[in-house]
Structures are given as structure tokens and as C-alpha cells.
Design an enzyme around this catalytic site. Structure first.
Site, PDB file in Angstrom:
ATOM      1  N   TYR A  50       0.824  -1.210   0.000  1.00 31.08           N
ATOM      2  CA  TYR A  50       0.000   0.000   0.000  1.00 31.08           C
ATOM      3  C   TYR A  50       0.864   1.269   0.000  1.00 31.08           C
ATOM      4  O   TYR A  50       0.342   2.358  -0.254  1.00 31.08           O
ATOM      5  CB  TYR A  50      -0.921   0.045   1.218  1.00 31.08           C
ATOM      6  CG  TYR A  50      -1.895  -1.104   1.328  1.00 31.08           C
ATOM      7  CD1 TYR A  50      -2.105  -2.011   0.294  1.00 31.08           C
ATOM      8  CD2 TYR A  50      -2.622  -1.280   2.501  1.00 31.08           C
ATOM      9  CE1 TYR A  50      -2.993  -3.059   0.422  1.00 31.08           C
ATOM     10  CE2 TYR A  50      -3.524  -2.326   2.636  1.00 31.08           C
ATOM     11  CZ  TYR A  50      -3.702  -3.218   1.604  1.00 31.08           C
ATOM     12  OH  TYR A  50      -4.583  -4.259   1.742  1.00 31.08           O
ATOM     13  N   HIS A 108       0.404 -11.602   2.039  1.00 27.76           N
ATOM     14  CA  HIS A 108      -0.598 -10.805   1.331  1.00 27.76           C
ATOM     15  C   HIS A 108      -1.296 -11.604   0.221  1.00 27.76           C
ATOM     16  O   HIS A 108      -2.514 -11.560   0.066  1.00 27.76           O
ATOM     17  CB  HIS A 108       0.067  -9.555   0.757  1.00 27.76           C
ATOM     18  CG  HIS A 108      -0.877  -8.437   0.468  1.00 27.76           C
ATOM     19  ND1 HIS A 108      -0.480  -7.124   0.446  1.00 27.76           N
ATOM     20  CD2 HIS A 108      -2.203  -8.415   0.210  1.00 27.76           C
ATOM     21  CE1 HIS A 108      -1.528  -6.348   0.168  1.00 27.76           C
ATOM     22  NE2 HIS A 108      -2.572  -7.114   0.009  1.00 27.76           N
TER      23      HIS A 108
END
Length: 279
Positions: A50, A108
Site C-alpha cells: 500500500y 498478502h
């Protein structure tokens, strides 16, 4: 605000409504997370990918909230799943966040070339060292999840996957419940589509709330589910918290159950085969 409920998993007590920070890159993330913390959010979800861990960390530092009162999650990207790369990525994430430890460190996305036992053993070592309090995975299909839980025997504290009223996750949820592992629902508003759904809007009118609040309430109505909606505007952050007070009835549940359940919106090319049969 309705009192926040928590789910207990692997020694952690996780607020059932968290705050997601996907697509909030750079310095713009800090004031948004500061706003969320000031409203009462205590479960913050970020990831190396991110590119906002520094903003999240700065917001935590500025908030003055005791570290023990927060659940902070970050994640290692699928390109960094060799053990030495995980270690390097973890060190960088911790440095970016400005924290001594995180509460959850997650894979992730799975990689087709990863050595899953080696990946999980590396995460378990970080947990044993006290640098993360818990470990978990995201976006695993059933075979991968069963390998992690049953073959490797990793202490998986949560599984984070796409989940909203338009995507069936009943098989995965049933498995997770059987193992007492929370399902953390990302994209709980179907990337904004929930707000425009006529069925959810109708249920919202009945309860005097928005369609988005109905979608969050539907997730939290289910045992073992945590939701992490993101919201940049303070009003939306508060509205999501207010969804904690929404109580759906059986008629509402039936109407939502009748919605199409084959709508997966997060489909990167490196996704696992979602339909792979469990071994």
C-alpha cells in the site's frame, strides 16, 4: 457508538470492525488514519504494497493511544516470500511503521513458486521473537489454507479474503469456523457497489440506514467474521462505525442471500485457483 465486539484468536483480541487503508498512499494517509483513530477505531490494516505504512505509523504516534490498545496489521507481498526476503520486508515494514512490533503479519497473496512450509516457519520465528504477536494469510484458496493449518500446523490467527454480499464464501467460512480462525473481510462494500444495490437500499430504508451500513451489518451478523472497510471521509468512517448498531432480521437475511453470489472484484493475474478442490 455501539460497543465494539472482539474476536479472540491465538492470544489476540481483534475488534470486529477495523479500518482498511488500501489505495491511500503516501502522506495523505496520515490525517485519514488520525481521523479514524479519533473516532474510536482500534484495528488498523495496512500492507507493504500500500506504500503507506509510514503514514499509518505517524498517525498512531500522533494519536497518543496506548500501543496495547491497538491491533496493527501489515503484510508481506507475494514477490518477497523467500525466507530472507520475508525477514528483510518485515524489518522495513516495522521501521516504516515506527513500531517495536505488529499484532498481525500476513502473507498478502500466495505465490506459485513459494515454499509454503518455509514461508510459515519464517513467520512463526518472527512470532516467537515477539516481533509480531500473530501470523496469518490472505487470499489463500482451500488447498493452500488446509496445508498451512493441517500439514504445517501454523498458528494461523486469521484469513483475510474478499467477502461481501455478492460473493459466496460459505465453504471457506465453515472451514474457518471449524478451526476457530476468524475470516477478515476486505472489500466489504464490494468496492462501492454495495451502496448502489437496490436490495440493500430497500433494507436500509427499513432500518433508517444506508445500503453500505447494511452490507457491513450483514458481515458482522455472521459468527467469526471481521470487516475492514476503508473510508477517507470522516462522515463515512463514522457511518461505518454506526453500522455496529444495525440489527438485521430473518427477512433481511433471506433477501441478501438471494443476491448473486459470484461477483469477485479483486482478480489480479497472480490469484490462486479459487475453485481448486480441497485435498
Amino acid at each position: 457508538m455501539t460497543t465494539m465486539s472482539h474476536l479472540d484468536t491465538q492470544g489476540l483480541s481483534i475488534p470486529r470492525l477495523g479500518f482498511g487503508t488500501f489505495r491511500m498512499p503516501g502522506g495523505g494517509c496520515q490525517p485519514v488514519v488520525e481521523s479514524a483513530l479519533s473516532l474510536g477505531y482500534r484495528h488498523i490494516d495496512t500492507a507493504a504494497m500500500y506504500e503507506n505504512e509510514d503514514g499509518v505509523g505517524a498517525a498512531i504516534a500522533a494519536s497518543g493511544i496506548a500501543r496495547d490498545d491497538l491491533i496493527v496489521t501489515t503484510k508481506v507481498w507475494h514477490e518477497n516470500l523467500a525466507p530472507k526476503d520475508i525477514q528483510r520486508a518485515f524489518d522495513k515494514s516495522l521501521s516504516n511503521l515506527g513500531l517495536d512490533y505488529v499484532d498481525l503479519y500476513l502473507v498478502h497473496w500466495p505465490s506459485r513458486t513459494m515454499d509454503l512450509p518455509a514461508v510459515l516457519e519464517t513467520l512463526m520465528r518472527l512470532r516467537e521473537e515477539g516481533r509480531t504477536r500473530g501470523i496469518g494469510v490472505c487470499n489463500f484458496n482451500m488447498p493452500l489454507l488446509k496445508t498451512a493449518v493441517e500439514t504445517v500446523g501454523a498458528p494461523i490467527a486469521c484469513h483475510q479474503i474478499e467477502y461481501h454480499p455478492f460473493l459466496d464464501q460459505s465453504k471457506m467460512l465453515a472451514y474457518l469456523r471449524g478451526k476457530q480462525i476468524p475470516l477478515v473481510a476486505y472489500s466489504p462494500l464490494a468496492q462501492g457497489r454495495a451502496a448502489d444495490d437496490v436490495t440493500l437500499q430497500a433494507i436500509g430504508r427499513k432500518h433508517g440506514v444506508s445500503a453500505a451500513q447494511v452490507a457491513i451489518a450483514w458481515l458482522l451478523d455472521q459468527d467469526g467474521v471481521i470487516a475492514i472497510p476503508k473510508a477517507q471521509r470522516r462522515e463515512s468512517q463514522q457511518a461505518n462505525l454506526d453500522a455496529l448498531a444495525v440489527r438485521l432480521d430473518e427477512e433481511d437475511r433471506k433477501a441478501i442471500a438471494a443476491l448473486p453470489k459470484d461477483q469477485r472484484f479483486v482478480k489480479p493475474p497472480f490469484s490462486p485457483d479459487w475453485d481448486a478442490p480441497a485435498v
